[in-house]
Design an enzyme around this catalytic site. Sequence first.
Site, PDB file in Angstrom:
ATOM      1  N   GLU A  44     -15.284  -2.807  -1.941  1.00  0.00           N
ATOM      2  CA  GLU A  44     -14.533  -1.670  -2.461  1.00  0.00           C
ATOM      3  C   GLU A  44     -14.169  -0.647  -1.386  1.00  0.00           C
ATOM      4  OE1 GLU A  44     -15.966  -3.999  -5.397  1.00  0.00           O
ATOM      5  OE2 GLU A  44     -17.423  -2.840  -4.243  1.00  0.00           O
ATOM      6  N   VAL A  66     -24.030  -2.200   4.574  1.00  0.00           N
ATOM      7  CA  VAL A  66     -24.888  -3.235   5.139  1.00  0.00           C
ATOM      8  C   VAL A  66     -24.767  -4.477   4.274  1.00  0.00           C
ATOM      9  CG1 VAL A  66     -27.243  -3.884   5.773  1.00  0.00           C
ATOM     10  CG2 VAL A  66     -26.509  -1.494   5.996  1.00  0.00           C
ATOM     11  N   ILE A  68     -26.363  -8.218   4.194  1.00  0.00           N
ATOM     12  CA  ILE A  68     -27.382  -9.093   4.762  1.00  0.00           C
ATOM     13  C   ILE A  68     -27.201 -10.493   4.177  1.00  0.00           C
ATOM     14  CG2 ILE A  68     -29.864  -9.528   4.980  1.00  0.00           C
ATOM     15  CD1 ILE A  68     -30.300  -6.499   4.799  1.00  0.00           C
ATOM     16  N   THR A  72     -26.513 -17.627  -0.552  1.00  0.00           N
ATOM     17  CA  THR A  72     -25.254 -18.134  -1.096  1.00  0.00           C
ATOM     18  C   THR A  72     -24.086 -17.798  -0.173  1.00  0.00           C
ATOM     19  OG1 THR A  72     -24.697 -16.129  -2.323  1.00  0.00           O
ATOM     20  CG2 THR A  72     -26.144 -17.732  -3.422  1.00  0.00           C
ATOM     21  N   HIS A  74     -21.737 -15.910  -0.817  1.00  0.00           N
ATOM     22  CA  HIS A  74     -21.265 -14.554  -1.102  1.00  0.00           C
ATOM     23  C   HIS A  74     -21.219 -13.690   0.156  1.00  0.00           C
ATOM     24  CE1 HIS A  74     -20.364 -11.122  -3.626  1.00  0.00           C
ATOM     25  NE2 HIS A  74     -21.368 -10.453  -3.090  1.00  0.00           N
ATOM     26  N   ASN A  98     -15.147   0.849  11.749  1.00  0.00           N
ATOM     27  CA  ASN A  98     -15.856  -0.072  10.869  1.00  0.00           C
ATOM     28  C   ASN A  98     -17.340  -0.087  11.217  1.00  0.00           C
ATOM     29  OD1 ASN A  98     -16.849  -2.128   9.303  1.00  0.00           O
ATOM     30  ND2 ASN A  98     -15.236  -3.587   9.805  1.00  0.00           N
ATOM     31  N   ARG A 112     -29.754  -1.825  14.278  1.00  0.00           N
ATOM     32  CA  ARG A 112     -28.358  -1.420  14.399  1.00  0.00           C
ATOM     33  C   ARG A 112     -28.069  -0.089  13.697  1.00  0.00           C
ATOM     34  NH1 ARG A 112     -29.100  -6.415  15.267  1.00  0.00           N
ATOM     35  NH2 ARG A 112     -27.695  -7.688  16.536  1.00  0.00           N
TER      36      ARG A 112
END
Length: 139
Positions: A44, A66, A68, A72, A74, A98, A112
């Site tokens: 989004e 984030v 991770i 799957t 996804h 970004n 990070r």
Amino acid sequence: MAKFLIVEARFYDHLNDQLIGGAKAALKAAGHQADVITVPGALEIPGAISLADQAQLYDGYVAIGVVIRGETYHFEIVAGESARGIMALTMDGLAIGNGILTVENEQQALVRADPAQKDKGGEAAKAAIALLELREKFA
């Protein structure tokens, strides 16, 4: 002084807090203002940036989130499509940094996100500032 919108996909609170902290610190150090809005997920973020840009309230944007890797496919979709959406907006002339982390595990994300380590939130804000300055140079 420019005004930036930090758009965050809040899923991992402790990681997002660090990323936003780094982004805000970088923007403040450069003499800029920032607002923060939250969206449901990384997919989004480009849509929220596009909607905000239509209102012409902000000079630049910082994407924070984030993603991770899980078990799957996804992860691939979210990581790739959020980056693609941000890149498309950037190619249209928006100044966007970004700061969406796409990592294998939480430990990578912690390093990070931490402003005292890799400071990817701060780096994303600095990228947005650099693009804004470049856009103004060519205007």
